[in-house]
Design a protein around this motif. Structure first.
Motif, PDB file in Angstrom:
ATOM      1  N   VAL A   1      37.126  46.085  52.907  1.00 27.64           N
ATOM      2  CA  VAL A   1      37.860  45.527  51.767  1.00 27.64           C
ATOM      3  C   VAL A   1      36.841  44.875  50.854  1.00 27.64           C
ATOM      4  N   GLN A   2      37.181  44.799  49.592  1.00 27.92           N
ATOM      5  CA  GLN A   2      36.354  44.063  48.642  1.00 27.92           C
ATOM      6  C   GLN A   2      37.206  42.945  48.064  1.00 27.92           C
ATOM      7  N   VAL A   3      36.541  41.834  47.782  1.00 28.29           N
ATOM      8  CA  VAL A   3      37.255  40.681  47.250  1.00 28.29           C
ATOM      9  C   VAL A   3      36.607  40.245  45.944  1.00 28.29           C
ATOM     10  N   GLY A   4      37.374  39.548  45.150  1.00 31.41           N
ATOM     11  CA  GLY A   4      36.855  39.042  43.880  1.00 31.41           C
ATOM     12  C   GLY A   4      37.816  39.336  42.756  1.00 31.41           C
ATOM     13  N   SER A   5      37.465  38.843  41.599  1.00 29.38           N
ATOM     14  CA  SER A   5      38.364  38.990  40.460  1.00 29.38           C
ATOM     15  C   SER A   5      38.345  40.387  39.861  1.00 29.38           C
ATOM     16  N   HIS A   6      37.245  41.125  40.048  1.00 25.90           N
ATOM     17  CA  HIS A   6      37.139  42.458  39.461  1.00 25.90           C
ATOM     18  C   HIS A   6      36.729  43.474  40.530  1.00 25.90           C
ATOM     19  N   PRO A   7      37.523  44.516  40.726  1.00 23.62           N
ATOM     20  CA  PRO A   7      37.150  45.524  41.725  1.00 23.62           C
ATOM     21  C   PRO A   7      35.947  46.347  41.267  1.00 23.62           C
TER      22      PRO A   7
END
Length: 134
Positions: A17-23
Motif C-alpha cells: 500500500v502507499q500512503v500520503g496525500s498524493h498517489p
C-alpha cells in the motif's frame, strides 16, 4: 521509480500500500488519511519501503524492517553510526537497523536498488550494516 514498480509487480505474494496525500504511479492501493491513519498502517506492516520521511521514523520506532531509498549524496560519504551533524538534513535520518538503497550507485553500507537487491533484502540475504569511517 521503475525498479520499485517492477519489484511490486514481481512480488504477487506480498501486499503493498502507499500512503500520503498524493498517489504515485506504483501498482498498489493508495491510502489517503490522517496522521493517525498513517501511524496505524506503519505499525501494522511487516516492512516499510520508501524514502526517509516521517513515516519511516514511525515504522522504525515500531521495529518495522525498513528498506530506505536514498539519493541525497554519494554513498561513500555516508557512515553509520553518524559522527557528524553537518551536511544534508536527510543524513540525520539514517538508522543503522534499516537497509539503505541508492537509486543509481552502491558504496559503503548503501546498496544499489534493483529488483534483485530488494529481493535479497526481503529474503534476509542483505542485512543492515554499519560502516565506520577509516
Amino acid at each position: 521509480g521503475k525498479v520499485l514498480r517492477n519489484w511490486i509487480q514481481d512480488r504477487g505474494d506480498l501486499e503493498f500500500v502507499q500512503v500520503g496525500s498524493h498517489p504515485s504511479k506504483l501498482p498498489c492501493p493508495h491510502i489517503a488519511g490522517t496522521l493517525d491513519d498513517y501511524i496505524k498502517v506503519a505499525g501494522s506492516c511487516s516492512h516499510y519501503v520508501g524514502i526517509p520521511s516521517g513515516l519511516m521514523h514511525v515504522a522504525t520506532a515500531f521495529g518495522v524492517k525498513c528498506f530506505v531509498l536514498v539519493g541525497c549524496m554519494h554513498p561513500n560519504q555516508i557512515v553509520l553510526p553518524m559522527h557528524r551533524t553537518r551536511g544534508p538534513e536527510e543524513l540525520l535520518w539514517f538508522y543503522p537497523q534499516n537497509i539503505h538503497f541508492h537509486e543509481s550507485i552502491q558504496g559503503g553500507f548503501i546498496h544499489k536498488v534493483s529488483v534483485e537487491s530488494l529481493d535479497d533484502a526481503w529474503d534476509g540475504i542483505i542485512q543492515p550494516r554499519r560502516v565506520y569511517p577509516t
